[in-house]
Design a protein around this motif. Structure first.
Motif, PDB file in Angstrom:
ATOM      1  N   HIS A 168     -39.384   5.494 -78.081  1.00 31.58           N
ATOM      2  CA  HIS A 168     -39.311   6.941 -78.312  1.00 31.58           C
ATOM      3  C   HIS A 168     -40.723   7.444 -78.571  1.00 31.58           C
ATOM      4  O   HIS A 168     -41.421   6.945 -79.462  1.00 31.58           O
ATOM      5  CB  HIS A 168     -38.412   7.274 -79.493  1.00 31.58           C
ATOM      6  N   ILE A 169     -41.148   8.425 -77.801  1.00 32.12           N
ATOM      7  CA  ILE A 169     -42.526   8.918 -77.851  1.00 32.12           C
ATOM      8  C   ILE A 169     -42.638  10.032 -78.892  1.00 32.12           C
ATOM      9  O   ILE A 169     -41.969  11.060 -78.802  1.00 32.12           O
ATOM     10  CB  ILE A 169     -42.964   9.431 -76.470  1.00 32.12           C
ATOM     11  N   LEU A 170     -43.509   9.821 -79.857  1.00 31.15           N
ATOM     12  CA  LEU A 170     -43.729  10.801 -80.915  1.00 31.15           C
ATOM     13  C   LEU A 170     -44.807  11.809 -80.523  1.00 31.15           C
ATOM     14  O   LEU A 170     -44.733  12.983 -80.874  1.00 31.15           O
ATOM     15  CB  LEU A 170     -44.126  10.085 -82.207  1.00 31.15           C
ATOM     16  N   SER A 171     -45.829  11.343 -79.811  1.00 35.23           N
ATOM     17  CA  SER A 171     -46.895  12.225 -79.333  1.00 35.23           C
ATOM     18  C   SER A 171     -47.602  11.529 -78.183  1.00 35.23           C
ATOM     19  O   SER A 171     -47.425  10.335 -77.951  1.00 35.23           O
ATOM     20  CB  SER A 171     -47.890  12.545 -80.459  1.00 35.23           C
ATOM     21  N   GLY A 172     -48.444  12.283 -77.481  1.00 40.87           N
ATOM     22  CA  GLY A 172     -49.162  11.734 -76.342  1.00 40.87           C
ATOM     23  C   GLY A 172     -48.318  11.750 -75.080  1.00 40.87           C
ATOM     24  O   GLY A 172     -47.215  12.293 -75.052  1.00 40.87           O
ATOM     25  N   LYS A 173     -48.849  11.133 -74.030  1.00 42.43           N
ATOM     26  CA  LYS A 173     -48.130  11.116 -72.757  1.00 42.43           C
ATOM     27  C   LYS A 173     -48.504   9.876 -71.963  1.00 42.43           C
ATOM     28  O   LYS A 173     -49.455   9.157 -72.296  1.00 42.43           O
ATOM     29  CB  LYS A 173     -48.435  12.378 -71.947  1.00 42.43           C
ATOM     30  N   GLY A 174     -47.733   9.637 -70.885  1.00 38.48           N
ATOM     31  CA  GLY A 174     -47.969   8.461 -70.059  1.00 38.48           C
ATOM     32  C   GLY A 174     -46.917   8.364 -68.977  1.00 38.48           C
ATOM     33  O   GLY A 174     -46.182   9.320 -68.704  1.00 38.48           O
ATOM     34  N   THR A 175     -46.817   7.180 -68.344  1.00 42.15           N
ATOM     35  CA  THR A 175     -45.871   6.976 -67.256  1.00 42.15           C
ATOM     36  C   THR A 175     -45.024   5.737 -67.510  1.00 42.15           C
ATOM     37  O   THR A 175     -45.459   4.788 -68.163  1.00 42.15           O
ATOM     38  CB  THR A 175     -46.584   6.814 -65.906  1.00 42.15           C
ATOM     39  N   TYR A 176     -43.812   5.761 -66.965  1.00 47.26           N
ATOM     40  CA  TYR A 176     -42.899   4.619 -67.025  1.00 47.26           C
ATOM     41  C   TYR A 176     -42.335   4.392 -65.630  1.00 47.26           C
ATOM     42  O   TYR A 176     -41.866   5.340 -64.990  1.00 47.26           O
ATOM     43  CB  TYR A 176     -41.764   4.892 -68.015  1.00 47.26           C
ATOM     44  N   ALA A 177     -42.393   3.140 -65.137  1.00 50.29           N
ATOM     45  CA  ALA A 177     -41.914   2.811 -63.790  1.00 50.29           C
ATOM     46  C   ALA A 177     -40.801   1.785 -63.877  1.00 50.29           C
ATOM     47  O   ALA A 177     -40.940   0.750 -64.540  1.00 50.29           O
ATOM     48  CB  ALA A 177     -43.053   2.288 -62.936  1.00 50.29           C
ATOM     49  N   CYS A 178     -39.695   2.083 -63.189  1.00 48.82           N
ATOM     50  CA  CYS A 178     -38.516   1.208 -63.196  1.00 48.82           C
ATOM     51  C   CYS A 178     -37.702   1.484 -61.937  1.00 48.82           C
ATOM     52  O   CYS A 178     -37.535   2.646 -61.542  1.00 48.82           O
ATOM     53  CB  CYS A 178     -37.685   1.475 -64.447  1.00 48.82           C
ATOM     54  N   MET A 179     -37.215   0.424 -61.301  1.00 49.14           N
ATOM     55  CA  MET A 179     -36.357   0.561 -60.121  1.00 49.14           C
ATOM     56  C   MET A 179     -36.994   1.422 -59.030  1.00 49.14           C
ATOM     57  O   MET A 179     -36.333   2.230 -58.374  1.00 49.14           O
ATOM     58  CB  MET A 179     -35.004   1.146 -60.521  1.00 49.14           C
ATOM     59  N   GLY A 180     -38.291   1.273 -58.847  1.00 52.62           N
ATOM     60  CA  GLY A 180     -38.971   1.978 -57.786  1.00 52.62           C
ATOM     61  C   GLY A 180     -39.308   3.423 -58.075  1.00 52.62           C
ATOM     62  O   GLY A 180     -39.819   4.131 -57.202  1.00 52.62           O
ATOM     63  N   ARG A 181     -39.052   3.897 -59.300  1.00 53.86           N
ATOM     64  CA  ARG A 181     -39.375   5.286 -59.654  1.00 53.86           C
ATOM     65  C   ARG A 181     -40.382   5.315 -60.794  1.00 53.86           C
ATOM     66  O   ARG A 181     -40.388   4.433 -61.655  1.00 53.86           O
ATOM     67  CB  ARG A 181     -38.118   6.039 -60.094  1.00 53.86           C
ATOM     68  N   THR A 182     -41.208   6.339 -60.796  1.00 51.60           N
ATOM     69  CA  THR A 182     -42.187   6.522 -61.865  1.00 51.60           C
ATOM     70  C   THR A 182     -41.910   7.847 -62.564  1.00 51.60           C
ATOM     71  O   THR A 182     -41.750   8.882 -61.906  1.00 51.60           O
ATOM     72  CB  THR A 182     -43.625   6.518 -61.311  1.00 51.60           C
ATOM     73  N   TYR A 183     -41.850   7.805 -63.891  1.00 54.92           N
ATOM     74  CA  TYR A 183     -41.513   8.980 -64.695  1.00 54.92           C
ATOM     75  C   TYR A 183     -42.728   9.380 -65.537  1.00 54.92           C
ATOM     76  O   TYR A 183     -43.373   8.529 -66.159  1.00 54.92           O
ATOM     77  CB  TYR A 183     -40.334   8.682 -65.619  1.00 54.92           C
ATOM     78  N   GLN A 184     -43.038  10.678 -65.550  1.00 54.19           N
ATOM     79  CA  GLN A 184     -44.086  11.224 -66.408  1.00 54.19           C
ATOM     80  C   GLN A 184     -43.438  11.629 -67.734  1.00 54.19           C
ATOM     81  O   GLN A 184     -42.532  12.468 -67.748  1.00 54.19           O
ATOM     82  CB  GLN A 184     -44.738  12.445 -65.752  1.00 54.19           C
ATOM     83  N   LEU A 185     -43.891  11.036 -68.845  1.00 59.34           N
ATOM     84  CA  LEU A 185     -43.219  11.238 -70.122  1.00 59.34           C
ATOM     85  C   LEU A 185     -44.182  11.691 -71.211  1.00 59.34           C
ATOM     86  O   LEU A 185     -45.365  11.348 -71.182  1.00 59.34           O
ATOM     87  CB  LEU A 185     -42.530   9.935 -70.561  1.00 59.34           C
ATOM     88  N   GLY A 186     -43.636  12.439 -72.168  1.00 53.02           N
ATOM     89  CA  GLY A 186     -44.439  12.926 -73.282  1.00 53.02           C
ATOM     90  C   GLY A 186     -43.637  12.979 -74.565  1.00 53.02           C
ATOM     91  O   GLY A 186     -42.543  12.395 -74.662  1.00 53.02           O
ATOM     92  N   ALA A 187     -44.151  13.685 -75.547  1.00 53.26           N
ATOM     93  CA  ALA A 187     -43.526  13.759 -76.868  1.00 53.26           C
ATOM     94  C   ALA A 187     -42.069  14.201 -76.759  1.00 53.26           C
ATOM     95  O   ALA A 187     -41.743  15.156 -76.045  1.00 53.26           O
ATOM     96  CB  ALA A 187     -44.297  14.718 -77.754  1.00 53.26           C
ATOM     97  N   GLY A 188     -41.197  13.495 -77.471  1.00 55.82           N
ATOM     98  CA  GLY A 188     -39.778  13.823 -77.454  1.00 55.82           C
ATOM     99  C   GLY A 188     -38.976  13.075 -76.418  1.00 55.82           C
ATOM    100  O   GLY A 188     -37.746  13.160 -76.398  1.00 55.82           O
ATOM    101  N   ASP A 189     -39.656  12.319 -75.549  1.00 58.59           N
ATOM    102  CA  ASP A 189     -38.958  11.554 -74.519  1.00 58.59           C
ATOM    103  C   ASP A 189     -38.716  10.117 -74.996  1.00 58.59           C
ATOM    104  O   ASP A 189     -39.511   9.558 -75.753  1.00 58.59           O
ATOM    105  CB  ASP A 189     -39.761  11.511 -73.220  1.00 58.59           C
ATOM    106  N   SER A 190     -37.627   9.523 -74.534  1.00 57.17           N
ATOM    107  CA  SER A 190     -37.330   8.123 -74.784  1.00 57.17           C
ATOM    108  C   SER A 190     -37.078   7.435 -73.454  1.00 57.17           C
ATOM    109  O   SER A 190     -36.576   8.062 -72.514  1.00 57.17           O
ATOM    110  CB  SER A 190     -36.095   7.967 -75.675  1.00 57.17           C
ATOM    111  N   PHE A 191     -37.399   6.143 -73.370  1.00 56.24           N
ATOM    112  CA  PHE A 191     -37.113   5.415 -72.136  1.00 56.24           C
ATOM    113  C   PHE A 191     -36.525   4.046 -72.450  1.00 56.24           C
ATOM    114  O   PHE A 191     -36.922   3.376 -73.395  1.00 56.24           O
ATOM    115  CB  PHE A 191     -38.342   5.299 -71.225  1.00 56.24           C
ATOM    116  N   LEU A 192     -35.555   3.657 -71.617  1.00 54.13           N
ATOM    117  CA  LEU A 192     -34.810   2.410 -71.789  1.00 54.13           C
ATOM    118  C   LEU A 192     -35.353   1.324 -70.887  1.00 54.13           C
ATOM    119  O   LEU A 192     -35.636   1.562 -69.708  1.00 54.13           O
ATOM    120  CB  LEU A 192     -33.330   2.641 -71.461  1.00 54.13           C
TER     121      LEU A 192
END
Length: 296
Positions: A56-80
């Motif tokens: 769970h992202i509290l601040s900042g930003k970045g990317t997450y890649a899974c199953m051939g997709r890349t997601y741009q994520l920032g504060a308030g986002d969670s990734f499994l």
């Protein structure tokens, strides 16, 4: 000369494990939880893990890649991250992530995630301003820090509450988004589950394709399109990663026994592939981990 915001940032890493030994066959177990202010460009992976992991992202930003997709994520986002899935993620260079995480396992975990709609095909939750989510992560850490007799039960209860928050956050997202799961993605998911569950067995890609009801060439092409790897390469990396874990954690096992345990029938071939990937033989790797050379 002014000091940049990144120069002022303090980098940190903290993790605390469940003080209780998980009961064999337990339907749900929280393994550990932690938080980190990552460094610019911090990039774990590509890798696989043996358990479920949610960040769970509290601040900042970045990317997450899974199953051939890349997601741009920032504060308030969670990734499994699901067990056995090849993933990688990276913090932004200018605004690196400050995030928390929780690792858990058990058959109930899979059912709960399915119920709320989280999977490798839909691994993201946009939680917005739900501060309670970050608070639940902190409470799980505090439960483990207390090392009390009820720490395990408390963490499990908090995980249920966390899933309830995610279910509420996902409901409007799922209602407004069209179904994006394709037959190809479902096929690749089946192949990943097959390889992850049976990597230690003498399986072949031909056998997997036959079991799933597909032509081998078609399945291999589809697999590489979605994961960036051929099934053969994915299986090899998965086996080597499992072997590396056993070399660290099971010193009583011989190299030959470890090779057999992760699906290599020929220990010489195993040693050759291990050295090609990790620039050290299995024995050299084990000695370096278990008997590091003192510095100075």
């Amino acid at each position: 000369m002014p000091v940049s915001s990144s120069a002022k940032r303090t980098y940190s890493y903290y993790v605390v494990s469940n003080p209780e030994t998980p009961t064999e066959g337990s339907p749900l177990t929280v393994l550990f939880s932690g938080n980190s202010q990552t460094r610019p460009g911090h990039k774990p992976g590509p890798k696989v893990v043996d358990y479920y992991l949610i960040h769970h992202i509290l601040s900042g930003k970045g990317t997450y890649a899974c199953m051939g997709r890349t997601y741009q994520l920032g504060a308030g986002d969670s990734f499994l991250i699901e067990p056995g899935q090849l993933i990688h993620y990276a913090a932004d260079w200018d605004e690196p992530w400050h995030y928390c995480w929780i690792a858990f396992e058990g058959p109930q975990a899979s059912m709960m995630l399915q119920d709320i709609g989280l999977s490798s095909l839909a691994p993201i939750v946009h939680t917005g301003r739900r501060r309670k989510i970050g608070a639940l992560y902190r409470q799980i850490q505090l439960a483990f820090q207390s090392r009390s007799a009820g720490a395990n039960l408390r963490a499990n209860g908090l995980l249920h509450l966390l899933f309830a928050e995610y279910a509420e956050a996902l409901r409007p997202q799922q209602a407004s988004m069209p179904r994006q799961t394709t037959g190809g993605e479902q096929t690749v998911q089946q192949a990943l589950q097959y390889l992850t569950a049976q990597y230690a067995e003498p399986i072949t890609i031909e056998l997997m394709a036959e079991t799933l009801g597909y032509n081998r060439a078609y399945l291999s092409t589809l697999f590489k399109k979605h994961t960036g790897l051929t099934p053969v390469t994915f299986l090899l990396r998965l086996r080597l990663d499992k072997a590396r874990h056993l070399l660290r954690e099971r010193p009583e096992l011989t190299v030959e026994q470890i090779a057999s345990s992760v699906g290599f029938q020929d220990p010489l071939y195993f040693s050759k592939q291990f050295k090609r990937h990790y620039q050290a033989s299995p024995t050299e790797y084990r000695n370096a981990v278990l008997h590091p050379i003192p510095q100075g």
